[in-house]
Design a protein around this motif. Structure first.
Motif: not given
Length: 174
Positions: A29, A33, A52, A56
């Motif tokens: 996380e 960011e 995202r 990932k």
């Protein structure tokens, strides 16, 4: 004389500017960011890595390498990530890459500092370090040239099933 065992992910590498620690799943996380700025990726072949789901997939790939979280030594703020990969003991080389740093840390001593940590450590075990840089990633090309690396090959990497041109640079131990 035998060289010490080459641990591709030592617990900590640090100097007065940066600290590298092994990247772990729990860092996702905070690292996402840091990576969610589209301008970080504008010259990267994977320009959508700030999204995202795309990040990932990148994170899952780098977790199979020997990744490090790059931290500002003074504040412990996350700067980005970098990895050792493609260790070849027969050729006495290893690659450093899968690197990004946040824009806050561009243009200063930070990239050189974290690369120096990895290079100095690698040169205890190998004779050369390789860097693979996207053909359109001019910022990273300049950065590896500043380290003293020389371009040795044009290569192709597959990204999402498409051949993408990269340059291979080598830095040899003096």
């Amino acid at each position: 004389m035998n060289k010490p065992q080459f641990d591709l992910q030592p617990e900590t590498l640090e100097n007065e500017i940066t600290k590298l620690i092994p990247l772990q799943e729990k860092h996702f996380e905070a690292l996402f960011e840091a990576a969610s700025d589209p301008l970080i990726w504008e010259q990267n072949p994977a320009k959508d890595r700030y999204q995202r789901d795309v990040f990932k997939a990148f994170f899952e790939i780098i977790m199979t390498k020997h990744p490090f979280l790059i931290l500002d030594k003074q504040t412990d703020e996350i700067m980005g990530t970098t990895s050792f990969y493609d260790y070849n003991p027969e050729k006495s080389n290893i690659a450093i890459g899968y690197t990004f740093i946040t824009r806050k840390y561009w243009g200063g001593p930070y990239n050189k500092s974290n690369k120096k940590l990895l290079i100095d450590y690698a040169f205890q075990h190998v004779d050369s370090v390789l860097f693979h840089v996207g053909a359109e990633n001019f910022r990273s090309q300049k950065a590896v040239l500043k380290l003293g690396a020389e371009k040795i090959n044009d290569i192709l990497f597959q990204i999402k099933g498409v051949d993408v041109p990269y340059f291979e640079y080598e830095l040899r131990k003096l």
